[in-house]
Scaffold this active site. Structure first.
Site, mmCIF file in Angstrom:
data_model
loop_
_atom_site.group_PDB
_atom_site.id
_atom_site.type_symbol
_atom_site.label_atom_id
_atom_site.label_comp_id
_atom_site.label_asym_id
_atom_site.label_seq_id
_atom_site.Cartn_x
_atom_site.Cartn_y
_atom_site.Cartn_z
ATOM 1 N N LYS A 146 0.831 -1.201 0.000
ATOM 2 C CA LYS A 146 0.000 0.000 0.000
ATOM 3 C C LYS A 146 0.875 1.264 0.000
ATOM 4 O O LYS A 146 2.090 1.188 0.026
ATOM 5 C CB LYS A 146 -0.962 -0.035 1.180
ATOM 6 C CG LYS A 146 -1.808 -1.320 1.220
ATOM 7 C CD LYS A 146 -2.652 -1.518 -0.044
ATOM 8 C CE LYS A 146 -3.021 -2.961 -0.290
ATOM 9 N NZ LYS A 146 -4.111 -3.472 0.511
HETATM 10 C C1 LIG Z 1 -5.044 -4.572 0.863
HETATM 11 C C2 LIG Z 1 -6.490 -4.476 0.829
HETATM 12 C C3 LIG Z 1 -7.292 -4.914 1.892
HETATM 13 C C4 LIG Z 1 -6.782 -5.665 3.060
HETATM 14 O O1 LIG Z 1 -5.675 -5.166 3.650
HETATM 15 P P1 LIG Z 1 -4.647 -6.147 4.407
HETATM 16 O O2 LIG Z 1 -3.803 -5.119 5.105
HETATM 17 O O3 LIG Z 1 -3.921 -6.938 3.394
HETATM 18 O O4 LIG Z 1 -5.434 -6.949 5.351
HETATM 19 C C5 LIG Z 1 -8.664 -4.716 1.808
HETATM 20 N N1 LIG Z 1 -9.221 -4.142 0.750
HETATM 21 C C6 LIG Z 1 -8.493 -3.709 -0.295
HETATM 22 C C7 LIG Z 1 -9.189 -3.055 -1.451
HETATM 23 C C8 LIG Z 1 -7.112 -3.893 -0.307
HETATM 24 O O5 LIG Z 1 -6.411 -3.519 -1.364
#
Ligand SMILES: *Cc1c(COP(=O)(O)O)cnc(C)c1O
Length: 376
Positions: free
Chosen positions: A183
Site C-alpha cells: 500500500k
Molecule cells: C489490501 C487491501 C485490503 C486488506 O488489507 P490487508 O492489510 O492486506 O489486510 C482490503 N481491501 C483492499 C481493497 C485492499 O487492497
C-alpha cells in the site's frame, strides 16, 4: 510502500531501546506512546474522531468496522466485484453474507447497481476506493441513506485520498485503511487502521480488536459492554514506523499526482485517441495508476503490449477480480462447517450466487481497461 529510510530505523531503535514494546505502558517508565500518538495523528490527518491502529491489516480494520456496527447472521453486505477478496470475506468473518455488485467505468462501485442489488436484508455497503481512485460518495451516501443502509469505506488502497476536499474513510459510519507493504505507506510490512466518528461503533471496534480490553486503562471509559473479540493489537514498533511513514505521505501523494499527470500527457501525445477512465474526483485520487479504456479487449491488449512499463489489463489482475476468489466461490469459509455462514439457518434465504453471470458488466469493463502504474 514508496519510500523509507533511516528515520524508520531510528524510531524503531528508540522503541526497542525503551524496552516497552506493548501498546499500553507508563510514560513515566519510559514508554514512548507511539501507538496512541499515531492514532491521534491519524485522527488529525483524516478528520475522523477515532482511529485504531492494528495488526491484522486492513482486513482486521474492516472486520472491526462490521463488528462495531453489529452486522452478523441474517444480514447482507454489498461489496464491489472488483476489489481485494478481503472486502467480501470480512463480511463472512462476522457471520453475514457478501452480495456482489458491479463497478462502473470509474473502476469503483456503480451507485446504480448498488441500488439495484439492495434487498430487505441489506444492512451495509462497502464502497472501495480502488487503486487509489475515489468512489462517487455523494450518490452512494444518498442511496444508503434512502434505504437505511450503513456505509463502511474500504480505503485500503487510497490512503490520503480525498473526495470533494474531504479525506476518504470519513464519509461512512466507519472506514478501513491498510498499511501492508503493497500500500501507499506501511507500518513495517503489515498493519491496518480503523476509523469512525461514532463513539459507539469505535468502542465496539476497540473491544473487538483487543481481546484484553477489560484489563486496559480504556475499560473504565467504555460505555459499551465488553465482549470477547479478536486480538489485533498494534505493537509500538509498527506504530513508530507508521508515524514516520505518515510524515512522508503528503510528499508521496504530491509526487504521485504530478507523475500521473505527466504520464497521462505522455500517453496522450503518443495515442491521440487515448480515452482515460472517468474520475469521481480527479484531484482527490492518489495517482498510483493511470487508467485507460478501449472499445474492446483486442485494442486494450495492443495498447498494453506496445506501452509496456508495467501496463496490464484489469481482467488480468487476478486477485482483484471476483471470479478468481476461489475459496469464496466454493463457499469454503472458516475451519468448521458449523461456523461457515453459508450454512447458517439465519442466512438460508440470502443471496449467495457468485458465478460468472453475477457481475458480467464488471468483467466486460475489466477486459477493455488498462492500468499503467505510476512510478515515483
Ligand atoms: C489490501 C487491501 C485490503 C486488506 O488489507 P490487508 O492489510 O492486506 O489486510 C482490503 N481491501 C483492499 C481493497 C485492499 O487492497
Amino acid at each position: 510502500m514508496y519510500r523509507s529510510g533511516r528515520e524508520e530505523i531510528e524510531e524503531v531503535a528508540k522503541v526497542l531501546l525503551s524496552n516497552q514494546w506493548f501498546r499500553v505502558g507508563d510514560p513515566a517508565k519510559g514508554h514512548l506512546q507511539e501507538t496512541v500518538r499515531f492514532e491521534r495523528e491519524w485522527e488529525n490527518y483524516t478528520g475522523a474522531k477515532f482511529a485504531i491502529l492494528m495488526s491484522g491489516g486492513g482486513t482486521a480494520a474492516l472486520t472491526c468496522a462490521l463488528a462495531g456496527l453489529g452486522i452478523g447472521p441474517g444480514d447482507e453486505v454489498i461489496v464491489p466485484a472488483f476489489t481485494w477478496m478481503a472486502t467480501a470475506t470480512c463480511v463472512l468473518t462476522v457471520g453475514a453474507i457478501p452480495v456482489l455488485a458491479d463497478i462502473d467505468e470509474t473502476m469503483t462501485l456503480d451507485p446504480e447497481d448498488f441500488e439495484r442489488r439492495i434487498s430487505t436484508n441489506t444492512k451495509a455497503v462497502i464502497p472501495v476506493h480502488m487503486s487509489g481512485r475515489v468512489c462517487n460518495m455523494d450518490k452512494i451516501l444518498a442511496i444508503a441513506d434512502k434505504y437505511g443502509i450503513s456505509v463502511v469505506e474500504d480505503s485500503c488502497q487510497a490512503i490520503g485520498a480525498e473526495y470533494k476536499g474531504r479525506k476518504t474513510g470519513t464519509f461512512g459510519k466507519a472506514g478501513a485503511f491498510s498499511l501492508n507493504w503493497y500500500k501507499i505507506i506501511s507500518s513495517g510490512g503489515e498493519g491496518g487502521i480503523f476509523v469512525s466518528s461514532d463513539r459507539r461503533i469505535f468502542e465496539r471496534a476497540f473491544i473487538f480488536h483487543d481481546s484484553g480490553s477489560l484489563f486496559r486503562p480504556i475499560a473504565g471509559e467504555l460505555e459499551e459492554e465488553i465482549f470477547v473479540g479478536q486480538q489485533y493489537r498494534a505493537s509500538e514498533t509498527m506504530a513508530a514506523i507508521a508515524r514516520v511513514q505518515l510524515s512522508r505521505l503528503d510528499g508521496i501523494l504530491r509526487d504521485l499526482r504530478s507523475s500521473a499527470t505527466k504520464l497521462k500527457e505522455q500517453i496522450q501525445a503518443k495515442y491521440k485517441n487515448a480515452k482515460f477512465a472517468p474520475d469521481n474526483d480527479e484531484k482527490g485520487n492518489c495517482g498510483t495508476c493511470v487508467v485507460l479504456q478501449f472499445e474492446d479487449e483486442k485494442s486494450a491488449r495492443e495498447f498494453a503490449a506496445s506501452w509496456q512499463c508495467g501496463a496490464y489489463l484489469g481482467i488480468d489482475h487476478g486477485k482483484h477480480v471476483y471470479t478468481c476468489w476461489e475459496p469464496l466461490l466454493k463457499k469454503r469459509i472458516m475451519h468448521h462447517p458449523r461456523m461457515n455462514p453459508f450454512n447458517f439457518q439465519e442466512n438460508r434465504n440470502l443471496r449467495m450466487d457468485y458465478s460468472e453471470a453475477t457481475c458480467r458488466r464488471t468483467l466486460e469493463i475489466l477486459k477493455r481497461t488498462v492500468f499503467v502504474p505510476v512510478l515515483i
